[in-house]
Scaffold this active site. Sequence first.
Site, PDB file in Angstrom:
ATOM      1  N   LYS A 265      29.883  46.485  42.951  1.00 25.46           N
ATOM      2  CA  LYS A 265      30.431  45.524  41.991  1.00 25.46           C
ATOM      3  C   LYS A 265      31.795  45.995  41.505  1.00 25.46           C
ATOM      4  O   LYS A 265      32.110  47.180  41.549  1.00 25.46           O
ATOM      5  CB  LYS A 265      29.491  45.417  40.777  1.00 25.46           C
ATOM      6  CG  LYS A 265      28.200  44.661  41.019  1.00 25.46           C
ATOM      7  CD  LYS A 265      27.369  44.605  39.735  1.00 25.46           C
ATOM      8  CE  LYS A 265      26.031  43.928  39.938  1.00 25.46           C
ATOM      9  NZ  LYS A 265      26.105  42.498  40.274  1.00 25.46           N
ATOM     10  N   ARG A 339      15.910  40.588  44.338  1.00 23.81           N
ATOM     11  CA  ARG A 339      14.911  39.845  45.124  1.00 23.81           C
ATOM     12  C   ARG A 339      14.140  40.777  46.049  1.00 23.81           C
ATOM     13  O   ARG A 339      13.005  40.490  46.414  1.00 23.81           O
ATOM     14  CB  ARG A 339      15.596  38.688  45.873  1.00 23.81           C
ATOM     15  CG  ARG A 339      16.586  39.103  46.914  1.00 23.81           C
ATOM     16  CD  ARG A 339      17.531  37.970  47.298  1.00 23.81           C
ATOM     17  NE  ARG A 339      18.543  37.729  46.254  1.00 23.81           N
ATOM     18  CZ  ARG A 339      19.438  36.738  46.301  1.00 23.81           C
ATOM     19  NH1 ARG A 339      19.456  35.889  47.313  1.00 23.81           N
ATOM     20  NH2 ARG A 339      20.313  36.587  45.319  1.00 23.81           N
TER      21      ARG A 339
HETATM   22  N1  BES Z   1      21.878  41.772  38.558  1.00 28.92           N
HETATM   23  C1  BES Z   1      22.665  40.837  39.267  1.00 28.92           C
HETATM   24  C2  BES Z   1      22.716  39.453  38.605  1.00 28.92           C
HETATM   25  C3  BES Z   1      23.356  39.380  37.251  1.00 28.92           C
HETATM   26  C4  BES Z   1      24.668  38.976  37.114  1.00 28.92           C
HETATM   27  C5  BES Z   1      22.640  39.651  36.108  1.00 28.92           C
HETATM   28  C6  BES Z   1      25.252  38.886  35.873  1.00 28.92           C
HETATM   29  C7  BES Z   1      23.214  39.557  34.852  1.00 28.92           C
HETATM   30  C8  BES Z   1      24.522  39.175  34.735  1.00 28.92           C
HETATM   31  C9  BES Z   1      22.104  40.655  40.683  1.00 28.92           C
HETATM   32  O1  BES Z   1      21.484  41.771  41.219  1.00 28.92           O
HETATM   33  C10 BES Z   1      23.244  40.325  41.570  1.00 28.92           C
HETATM   34  O2  BES Z   1      24.083  41.151  41.739  1.00 28.92           O
HETATM   35  N2  BES Z   1      23.251  39.114  42.125  1.00 28.92           N
HETATM   36  C11 BES Z   1      24.269  38.682  42.998  1.00 28.92           C
HETATM   37  C12 BES Z   1      23.611  38.018  44.188  1.00 28.92           C
HETATM   38  C13 BES Z   1      24.522  37.767  45.344  1.00 28.92           C
HETATM   39  C14 BES Z   1      25.017  39.086  45.915  1.00 28.92           C
HETATM   40  C15 BES Z   1      23.774  36.986  46.409  1.00 28.92           C
HETATM   41  C16 BES Z   1      25.170  37.719  42.239  1.00 28.92           C
HETATM   42  O3  BES Z   1      24.685  36.995  41.371  1.00 28.92           O
HETATM   43  O4  BES Z   1      26.370  37.736  42.503  1.00 28.92           O
HETATM   44 MN    MN Z   2      22.834  43.094  42.171  1.00 29.76          MN
END
Ligand code: BES
Ligand code: MN
Length: 489
Positions: A265, A339
């Site tokens: 990230k 997931r």
């Molecule tokens: N933990 C994150 C989602 C999240 C984002 C929670 C902002 C709280 C605040 C999750 O693991 C994630 O990174 N999701 C990705 C999925 C994508 C890579 C398919 C996302 O939402 O960008």
């Molecule tokens: Mn994530």
Amino acid sequence: MEVVLSDRSPCEAAVDAVVIGVFADKQLDGPAAAVNEACGGTIQHLLDSGELSGRTGEVVQLWSLPGVAATQIALVGLGERERWGAGACAQAAGTAARRLAAQPRGDVLFALGEVSEAATAAAGIAAAMAACHGQDLYRAERKLHPFKRLLWSQADASAVERGKILGEAVNLTRRLVNEPPAVIYPETFAERAVEIARATGLEAEVWDADRLQAERMGALLAVARGSSRPPRVVILRHRAGGEGKKGLFLVGKGVTFDSGGLSLKSNDSMKDMKCDMAGAATVLGAMQAIARLDVPHPVVGVMGLVENMPGSAAMKLGDVLTARNGRTIEVMNTDAEGRLVLADALALAVDQGADRIIDLATLTGACMVALGTDVVGLMSNDPGWSDQVRQAADACGELCWPLPMFSVYDELIQSDVADIKNSTGVRWAGAITAAKFLAQFVGEVPWTHLDIAGPAFLERPKPWLDGGATGVMVRTLVEVVERLSKATG
Ligand code: BES
Ligand code: MN
Ligand code: ZN
């Protein structure tokens, strides 16, 4: 914080503060009318002059009112009379409590007005308790000071006791989420869970990496491999009522820190990712309350605990994982780790004979794009079951809204290499395709998925709650179980 039922009069109680409610229609009744009368019309005067509107989020403090024994009266806006209920009561009580908690106080008496329903009072008490605790766990000078005693009038003793238990559960969840990731990681989260189980009479089981290997939890273990912190799965059992039933399973995503893994990230997206175990913390808070209230219905809490890091053993793009139910998963984005954790945790719930499942997860940023930061996304394989969850949330004043699970979305998670892939590679419908992925692991069991990515963690404070963790859905989960116990025993 001590919380007690009180029948003391708002005019005669010699307390540090009395909280009085005023509706936006500016009609004074109940305690507001009594105080107005006693002090010679000051509240009416404020309303007439426009200094007081009764709108949500408003607090007007008055000191040394003639005819009133309390040091101060805090007038709090209750909003529109027609919209009064658990949600409005929580906002009003929280707003007043957060304002008053700016200074140390002894006794604070809440006499909001006609709080006829027990659920409304309980929501108000829980919100007031939450409002007195902030995210400044490591500041030498705290910004908020819990009252010595919170006195609540116009309810019955059981509503007050229930509100107190809910408030403590919400604050447990918030505390765990607000703690830094160096303090709360899979092992320490599991330790806290075991302590709570001991204190409340829940059965606890903790699975370490070897056990998870033996249990074929290949997707969860793949996430854990990038971190020096070993994973854990915690299973808490509340055995009560529902003869012959396995009961409701509550499954929580517990990613104690989500760096994104090799799909790292950005700094901005990572800075609050200690909150990525909020699903598991919500399950733990709810389990504590369910046990303390001794709700006569069997409930099992399953918490999948890992840290998502880009260590040298981390899973890679193109890796193929085998989940507990035998499904193969092609890894297309290591940041879609929630997931993977839930896949195995859900399959575990199915194997243990779950009658119904609710999972909670800070799963997708896409859910925040779809619904904003205040509303929980709800997805399900069973409309009857998800309606029950929605109605419980409504009764608690917690906001959730359904997203569709049409079969047109199915092809988006198909993989050329494995049964499914963990990321679609397109931006569209990200919350739904994540839920479609989870649906592969719940079999035929009625299942409702709650994506709490938005509401679990506040970037900025609200008038009724400090920034940081919110404890959203703890009250709703308890309400769901109470309703099940009344329907089926
Ligand atoms: N933990 C994150 C989602 C999240 C984002 C929670 C902002 C709280 C605040 C999750 O693991 C994630 O990174 N999701 C990705 C999925 C994508 C890579 C398919 C996302 O939402 O960008
Ligand atoms: Mn994530
Ligand atoms: Zn995550």
